[in-house]
Motif scaffolding. Structure first.
Motif, PDB file in Angstrom:
ATOM      1  N   ASP A  22      75.046 -10.182  36.930  1.00 20.96           N
ATOM      2  CA  ASP A  22      75.971  -9.984  35.808  1.00 20.96           C
ATOM      3  C   ASP A  22      77.285 -10.746  35.969  1.00 20.96           C
ATOM      4  OD1 ASP A  22      74.262  -8.306  34.387  1.00 20.96           O
ATOM      5  OD2 ASP A  22      74.937  -6.521  35.457  1.00 20.96           O
ATOM      6  N   TYR A  23      77.629 -11.106  37.199  1.00 18.45           N
ATOM      7  CA  TYR A  23      78.929 -11.738  37.434  1.00 18.45           C
ATOM      8  C   TYR A  23      78.801 -13.092  38.132  1.00 18.45           C
ATOM      9  CZ  TYR A  23      80.506  -7.126  36.100  1.00 18.45           C
ATOM     10  OH  TYR A  23      80.717  -5.949  35.401  1.00 18.45           O
ATOM     11  N   VAL A  24      77.680 -13.766  37.906  1.00 15.52           N
ATOM     12  CA  VAL A  24      77.479 -15.072  38.529  1.00 15.52           C
ATOM     13  C   VAL A  24      78.531 -16.076  38.077  1.00 15.52           C
ATOM     14  CG1 VAL A  24      75.842 -15.896  36.777  1.00 15.52           C
ATOM     15  CG2 VAL A  24      75.723 -16.810  39.113  1.00 15.52           C
ATOM     16  N   ALA A  25      79.061 -15.900  36.879  1.00 15.79           N
ATOM     17  CA  ALA A  25      80.081 -16.827  36.358  1.00 15.79           C
ATOM     18  C   ALA A  25      81.375 -16.765  37.164  1.00 15.79           C
ATOM     19  CB  ALA A  25      80.363 -16.528  34.892  1.00 15.79           C
ATOM     20  N   ASP A  26      81.641 -15.658  37.836  1.00 14.41           N
ATOM     21  CA  ASP A  26      82.876 -15.536  38.608  1.00 14.41           C
ATOM     22  C   ASP A  26      82.981 -16.620  39.668  1.00 14.41           C
ATOM     23  OD1 ASP A  26      83.381 -13.327  37.109  1.00 14.41           O
ATOM     24  OD2 ASP A  26      83.161 -11.865  38.729  1.00 14.41           O
ATOM     25  N   ARG A  27      81.859 -16.980  40.258  1.00 17.57           N
ATOM     26  CA  ARG A  27      81.870 -17.973  41.335  1.00 17.57           C
ATOM     27  C   ARG A  27      81.432 -19.357  40.857  1.00 17.57           C
ATOM     28  NH1 ARG A  27      81.483 -17.523  47.180  1.00 17.57           N
ATOM     29  NH2 ARG A  27      81.186 -15.277  46.988  1.00 17.57           N
ATOM     30  N   PHE A  28      80.523 -19.400  39.862  1.00 20.73           N
ATOM     31  CA  PHE A  28      79.924 -20.669  39.469  1.00 20.73           C
ATOM     32  C   PHE A  28      80.385 -21.175  38.103  1.00 20.73           C
ATOM     33  CE2 PHE A  28      77.222 -19.007  42.750  1.00 20.73           C
ATOM     34  CZ  PHE A  28      76.839 -20.122  43.475  1.00 20.73           C
ATOM     35  N   GLY A  29      81.185 -20.370  37.390  1.00 19.95           N
ATOM     36  CA  GLY A  29      81.777 -20.835  36.140  1.00 19.95           C
ATOM     37  C   GLY A  29      80.884 -20.752  34.927  1.00 19.95           C
ATOM     38  N   GLN A  30      79.613 -20.384  35.106  1.00 17.68           N
ATOM     39  CA  GLN A  30      78.688 -20.236  33.992  1.00 17.68           C
ATOM     40  C   GLN A  30      77.857 -18.972  34.188  1.00 17.68           C
ATOM     41  OE1 GLN A  30      77.824 -25.025  33.259  1.00 17.68           O
ATOM     42  NE2 GLN A  30      76.213 -23.530  32.830  1.00 17.68           N
ATOM     43  N   ALA A  31      77.505 -18.327  33.081  1.00 18.48           N
ATOM     44  CA  ALA A  31      76.790 -17.056  33.155  1.00 18.48           C
ATOM     45  C   ALA A  31      75.280 -17.208  33.001  1.00 18.48           C
ATOM     46  CB  ALA A  31      77.313 -16.102  32.093  1.00 18.48           C
ATOM     47  N   ASP A  32      74.813 -18.383  32.539  1.00 17.57           N
ATOM     48  CA  ASP A  32      73.400 -18.555  32.210  1.00 17.57           C
ATOM     49  C   ASP A  32      72.613 -19.159  33.372  1.00 17.57           C
ATOM     50  OD1 ASP A  32      74.720 -20.978  32.048  1.00 17.57           O
ATOM     51  OD2 ASP A  32      73.468 -21.754  30.419  1.00 17.57           O
ATOM     52  N   LEU A  33      72.936 -18.746  34.590  1.00 18.30           N
ATOM     53  CA  LEU A  33      72.325 -19.337  35.779  1.00 18.30           C
ATOM     54  C   LEU A  33      71.346 -18.360  36.425  1.00 18.30           C
ATOM     55  CD1 LEU A  33      75.520 -20.872  37.450  1.00 18.30           C
ATOM     56  CD2 LEU A  33      74.021 -21.898  35.715  1.00 18.30           C
ATOM     57  N   LEU A  34      70.295 -18.904  37.028  1.00 20.20           N
ATOM     58  CA  LEU A  34      69.366 -18.107  37.818  1.00 20.20           C
ATOM     59  C   LEU A  34      69.965 -18.001  39.228  1.00 20.20           C
ATOM     60  CD1 LEU A  34      66.527 -16.762  37.656  1.00 20.20           C
ATOM     61  CD2 LEU A  34      65.607 -18.877  38.645  1.00 20.20           C
ATOM     62  N   PRO A  35      70.300 -16.775  39.678  1.00 21.03           N
ATOM     63  CA  PRO A  35      71.087 -16.652  40.913  1.00 21.03           C
ATOM     64  C   PRO A  35      70.259 -16.450  42.184  1.00 21.03           C
ATOM     65  CG  PRO A  35      71.066 -14.547  39.787  1.00 21.03           C
ATOM     66  CD  PRO A  35      70.234 -15.495  38.952  1.00 21.03           C
ATOM     67  N   PHE A  36      70.675 -17.124  43.242  1.00 22.89           N
ATOM     68  CA  PHE A  36      70.116 -16.967  44.587  1.00 22.89           C
ATOM     69  C   PHE A  36      71.293 -16.896  45.559  1.00 22.89           C
ATOM     70  CE2 PHE A  36      67.001 -19.055  41.969  1.00 22.89           C
ATOM     71  CZ  PHE A  36      65.785 -18.472  42.333  1.00 22.89           C
ATOM     72  N   THR A  37      72.184 -15.964  45.327  1.00 25.25           N
ATOM     73  CA  THR A  37      73.514 -16.022  45.920  1.00 25.25           C
ATOM     74  C   THR A  37      73.829 -14.845  46.831  1.00 25.25           C
ATOM     75  OG1 THR A  37      74.375 -15.026  43.882  1.00 25.25           O
ATOM     76  CG2 THR A  37      74.396 -17.421  44.011  1.00 25.25           C
ATOM     77  N   VAL A  38      74.411 -13.813  46.275  1.00 22.91           N
ATOM     78  CA  VAL A  38      74.887 -12.664  47.052  1.00 22.91           C
ATOM     79  C   VAL A  38      73.743 -12.110  47.902  1.00 22.91           C
ATOM     80  CG1 VAL A  38      75.869 -10.346  46.899  1.00 22.91           C
ATOM     81  CG2 VAL A  38      76.546 -12.105  45.252  1.00 22.91           C
ATOM     82  N   SER A  39      74.057 -11.689  49.124  1.00 22.47           N
ATOM     83  CA  SER A  39      72.981 -11.278  50.033  1.00 22.47           C
ATOM     84  C   SER A  39      72.580  -9.816  49.846  1.00 22.47           C
ATOM     85  CB  SER A  39      73.354 -11.566  51.493  1.00 22.47           C
ATOM     86  OG  SER A  39      74.565 -10.938  51.827  1.00 22.47           O
ATOM     87  N   ASP A  40      72.093  -9.529  48.620  1.00 20.12           N
ATOM     88  CA  ASP A  40      71.225  -8.380  48.421  1.00 20.12           C
ATOM     89  C   ASP A  40      69.914  -8.936  47.874  1.00 20.12           C
ATOM     90  OD1 ASP A  40      71.692  -8.928  45.719  1.00 20.12           O
ATOM     91  OD2 ASP A  40      72.870  -7.131  45.361  1.00 20.12           O
ATOM     92  N   THR A  41      68.907  -8.095  47.674  1.00 18.22           N
ATOM     93  CA  THR A  41      67.630  -8.588  47.181  1.00 18.22           C
ATOM     94  C   THR A  41      67.367  -8.072  45.778  1.00 18.22           C
ATOM     95  OG1 THR A  41      66.182  -6.770  47.911  1.00 18.22           O
ATOM     96  CG2 THR A  41      66.782  -8.442  49.562  1.00 18.22           C
ATOM     97  N   ASP A  42      66.346  -8.616  45.150  1.00 16.34           N
ATOM     98  CA  ASP A  42      65.934  -8.171  43.822  1.00 16.34           C
ATOM     99  C   ASP A  42      64.821  -7.132  43.885  1.00 16.34           C
ATOM    100  OD1 ASP A  42      67.725  -9.818  42.438  1.00 16.34           O
ATOM    101  OD2 ASP A  42      66.351 -11.518  42.452  1.00 16.34           O
ATOM    102  N   PHE A  43      64.522  -6.617  45.067  1.00 22.07           N
ATOM    103  CA  PHE A  43      63.409  -5.689  45.230  1.00 22.07           C
ATOM    104  C   PHE A  43      63.821  -4.243  44.972  1.00 22.07           C
ATOM    105  CE2 PHE A  43      62.379  -9.044  48.534  1.00 22.07           C
ATOM    106  CZ  PHE A  43      61.477  -9.721  47.706  1.00 22.07           C
TER     107      PHE A  43
END
Length: 397
Positions: A22-43
């Motif tokens: 939900d907040y990928v734009a905070d670091r990458f400047g765009q919200a429509d990105l597929l994220p592989f960033t913060v070290s939690d998982t999608d499981f």
């Protein structure tokens, strides 16, 4: 026979106030990105944890909660005995809201303003921010990168530790972002040097459970004769994907230091009560969910192989650094004829994908990407395709 866990099903995390999605734009400047960033998982977390939390939610009172009790401590002792073959002293165990909080308080207690804290770089970026905010002097000892693997430069580490202003060595074990599992010989040498130069050793072991097949993590206490010179900070949250429930713990063998830590925690900082959900999730995870972790590690192993195969076939200029632990892959981009700024721009604008730049983890990581593979194979493959598209664009533009 334990049920087979479905890690392939995609859980929609959008709209949950999720940092990664939900907040990928905070670091990458765009919200429509597929994220592989913060070290939690999608499981999804283990069903046993969900059942425990649902049962507790059915009780309508959520009052102040203790964790200095046998249920909490014995679950941790059981886990350490089962996973690491180590008999943990229950008196050492203290609650903390987060690993970084624990490290921050230990830095306050074991050093003064201006004194030196040594870290091995590249390393988890929160270390830099915390040490700077504590007005201590951060000293880097760079890991050696050779033949697709990282090792410790013990000559440089010795030089840094013996400096008269050095007070603390902050170890990341297993190491984020390089994925190293330190060996008995390496840990023994680290402990020896810290003892020799009277440097307090703090070991951040939050990634201790996510291991490649055949790897074995060892708690720092396992090889230390004088355990009063050590503290170990960790949590079940990284393993079982529960950081939003807010709970961690640390072990401090030195009884005097332990009491001083508790004075800061409870009296000065007012953290005398824990999250009931964080505490219960930890107990349930450690008592009931070992089988789930075994299957998670198998799945992450498959994701590592998928990534290595994809990059070898489609992006041979890149190299996946040999992974021994964590669900974070460290990818060497140094042979590409582009700056990391150019690569990041293409990833965001062309690939619509968010992957952490290695510069986040210090100057030693400038030519790398850190890819979070704690996700379904479907999402990972889509992310790799977007990475490929971004690099191909740079090559052809």
């Amino acid at each position: 026979m334990r049920e087979k866990i479905d890690f392939d099903t995609i859980v929609d995390r959008k709209g949950t106030f999720c940092t990664q999605w939900d907040y990928v734009a905070d670091r990458f400047g765009q919200a429509d990105l597929l994220p592989f960033t913060v070290s939690d998982t999608d499981f999804a977390v283990p069903k046993e944890i969900l059942e425990t939390l649902q049962q507790r939610i059915s009780h309508p009172v959520f009052g102040y909660t203790r964790l200095n009790h046998r249920a909490f401590k014995e679950s941790i002792q059981t886990w350490y005995h089962m996973r690491f073959d180590y008999q943990l002293n229950s008196d050492w165990i203290i609650y903390s809201p987060s690993v970084i909080y624990s490290i921050s308080k230990l830095i306050e207690l074991k050093s003064d303003i201006g004194e030196q804290i040594v870290v091995q770089t590249p390393v988890y970026d929160a270390f830099f921010k915390m040490i700077e905010a504590q007005n201590r002097t951060l000293i880097e000892t760079k890991l050696l990168y050779q033949n697709n693997q990282y090792t410790i430069d013990f000559s440089d580490l010795k030089t840094k530790l013996k400096h008269p202003d050095c007070r603390i060595f902050l170890l990341c074990s297993p190491h984020n972002p390089t994925g190293r599992v330190w060996t008995k010989e390496e840990l023994t040498q680290i402990i020896y040097l810290c003892e020799k130069y009277e440097v307090f050793l703090i070991s951040d072991e939050i990634h201790m459970d996510i291991l490649r097949n055949g790897q074995q993590h060892s708690p720092i206490f396992k090889y230390a004769e004088n355990q009063n010179n050590l503290a170990l900070c960790t949590s079940a949250s990284k393993t079982f994907n529960t950081p939003g429930l807010v709970a961690s713990y640390l072990m401090i063998p030195d009884s005097t230091l332990r009491e001083r830590f508790l004075l800061l925690l409870k009296n000065r900082d007012g953290l005398s009560s824990t999250s009931i959900f964080g505490m219960l999730s930890t107990v349930t995870a450690y008592n009931q969910c070992g089988y789930w972790l075994n299957q998670l590690n198998d799945y992450i192993d498959q994701n590592v192989q998928l990534t290595e195969n994809f990059i070898q076939e489609y992006l041979p200029e890149l190299t996946v650094v040999a992974s021994e632990a964590t669900y974070l892959l460290w990818i060497d981009c140094s042979t590409l004829p582009f700056s990391m700024k150019e690569i990041q721009k293409s990833l965001v604008q062309q690939g619509k994908v968010a992957i952490m730049t290695g510069a986040t983890y210090g100057e030693a990581g400038e030519a790398f990407l850190r890819l979070n593979i704690g996700c379904s194979k479907e999402k990972l493959l889509e992310g790799l395709q977007r990475l490929r598209k971004s690099i191909v664009f740079l090559k052809t533009s």
